[in-house]
Write a protein that holds these residues in place. Structure first.
Motif, PDB file in Angstrom:
ATOM      1  N   ARG A 147      -9.050  -9.818  -8.498  1.00 21.21           N
ATOM      2  CA  ARG A 147      -9.355 -10.433  -7.201  1.00 21.21           C
ATOM      3  C   ARG A 147      -8.161 -10.288  -6.275  1.00 21.21           C
ATOM      4  O   ARG A 147      -7.022 -10.136  -6.724  1.00 21.21           O
ATOM      5  N   GLU A 148      -8.439 -10.350  -4.977  1.00 19.63           N
ATOM      6  CA  GLU A 148      -7.391 -10.148  -3.976  1.00 19.63           C
ATOM      7  C   GLU A 148      -6.298 -11.210  -4.061  1.00 19.63           C
ATOM      8  O   GLU A 148      -5.114 -10.909  -3.904  1.00 19.63           O
ATOM      9  N   CYS A 161      -1.040  -4.382  -0.861  1.00 21.91           N
ATOM     10  CA  CYS A 161      -0.058  -5.078  -1.694  1.00 21.91           C
ATOM     11  C   CYS A 161       0.966  -4.146  -2.344  1.00 21.91           C
ATOM     12  O   CYS A 161       1.966  -4.609  -2.895  1.00 21.91           O
ATOM     13  N   LEU A 211     -11.225  -3.811  -3.706  1.00 18.38           N
ATOM     14  CA  LEU A 211     -10.077  -4.421  -4.390  1.00 18.38           C
ATOM     15  C   LEU A 211      -8.982  -3.398  -4.632  1.00 18.38           C
ATOM     16  O   LEU A 211      -7.789  -3.698  -4.466  1.00 18.38           O
ATOM     17  N   ARG A 260      -2.292 -10.407  -4.448  1.00 18.09           N
ATOM     18  CA  ARG A 260      -1.255 -10.907  -3.545  1.00 18.09           C
ATOM     19  C   ARG A 260      -0.177 -11.676  -4.317  1.00 18.09           C
ATOM     20  O   ARG A 260       1.025 -11.527  -4.066  1.00 18.09           O
ATOM     21  N   PHE A 287      -7.115  -2.802  -1.416  1.00 15.72           N
ATOM     22  CA  PHE A 287      -6.261  -3.940  -1.089  1.00 15.72           C
ATOM     23  C   PHE A 287      -5.035  -3.983  -1.999  1.00 15.72           C
ATOM     24  O   PHE A 287      -3.899  -4.157  -1.533  1.00 15.72           O
TER      25      PHE A 287
END
Length: 219
Positions: free
Chosen positions: A103-104, A154, A146, A108, A149
Motif C-alpha cells: 500500500r502507498e 518514493c 502502487l 511512504r 508510486f
C-alpha cells in the motif's frame, strides 16, 4: 544442538535444494522461514550452510537475529509477513529485503525510514492474486499504480513481486499470474512457493521460495 537435529536438518536442506535444481535452472533462492523456530534449529540450519532466512514479525526477528548478525556477516534476512507502518524503521534497520509492500502509506513510511537510517533495502510488492478480502497484498488491478508510486514518487528499489495463493485453490494459476505481472512491469524477482508447492513454483519461474515446515519439520 544435538547431532541428530543437525544431521536431519542438513539432510532436508540438501534434498530440497536438489529438488529445486531439478525443477529449474538456475534454481530459486531457498528462503528458510525461521519464524517460531527454536534457537537449536536455527543454529543447525546455519551450520548446514543456510544464510537466507525469512521472518514474519519484526519483534521475533530481532530476538532471533540481532545477536547472530554480528557473528554472521553474510546473513540475508527477508521480511515475509505484513508490516505495520509504525514498524517500518525497525524493519529497515534489520532486514535486507522487505517482501510485503502492499500500500502507498507503507511505501511512504519505508522511504522515510530508509532516509532516516541511511539504509536502502530492496522491496517486493505483495500481490493478492486470489483477491481475498482477509489477506494482505495489492489487488492485481492496483499493482501498476502502487509500483509507480513506490518506485517513482518514493524512490524505492522495487525488485519483484510476492504472493501467497489461496489455500483452497490450485497454486499454479496464481504463480502464472504473478509471473505475467512481473514480466509486464519489467520486474525480475518472483517470491512464490512454500512448503507444499515449492517445486511447482520453481517451474513457474520463482526466484525465491519460502520454506518452513518442509525444511525445519512440524512446529
Amino acid at each position: 544442538m544435538t547431532d541428530t537435529v543437525s544431521l536431519t536438518l542438513a539432510k532436508r536442506r540438501s534434498e530440497i535444494l536438489a529438488e529445486l535444481a531439478d525443477a529449474a535452472m538456475p534454481p530459486p533462492v531457498l528462503v528458510a522461514v525461521s519464524k517460531t523456530q527454536s534457537d537449536e534449529k536455527i543454529d543447525a540450519m546455519l551450520a548446514a550452510g543456510q544464510r537466507v532466512f525469512g521472518e514474519n514479525r519484526v519483534q521475533e526477528a530481532q530476538a532471533h537475529w540481532a545477536g547472530r548478525r554480528v557473528q554472521i556477516p553474510d546473513l540475508e534476512l527477508h521480511l515475509i509477513g505484513p508490516l505495520q507502518t509504525n514498524k517500518a524503521e525497525d524493519a529497515v534497520a534489520l532486514f535486507d529485503v522487505i517482501e510485503t509492500l502492499d500500500r502507498e502509506k507503507l511505501a511512504r513510511a519505508l522511504a522515510g525510514a530508509m532516509e532516516k537510517t541511511r539504509r536502502h533495502v530492496p522491496v517486493f510488492i505483495q500481490v493478492n492474486t486470489g483477491e481475498e478480502p482477509q489477506k494482505a497484498g495489492v489487488l492485481p488491478d492496483g499493482l501498476a499504480g502502487l509500483l509507480a508510486f513506490a518506485a517513482g514518487d518514493c524512490g524505492l528499489d522495487v525488485q519483484g513481486l510476492m504472493c501467497i495463493p489461496p489455500v483452497d485453490e490450485p497454486a499454479g494459476p496464481h504463480f502464472a499470474l504473478l509471473a505475467r505481472l512481473a514480466k509486464r512491469h519489467g520486474l525480475a524477482g518472483l517470491s512464490m512457493g512454500m512448503s507444499g508447492d515449492y517445486a511447482l513454483a520453481a517451474q513457474f519461474g520463482a526466484t525465491h521460495v519460502r520454506i518452513g515446515s518442509a525444511l525445519f519439520g512440524a512446529r
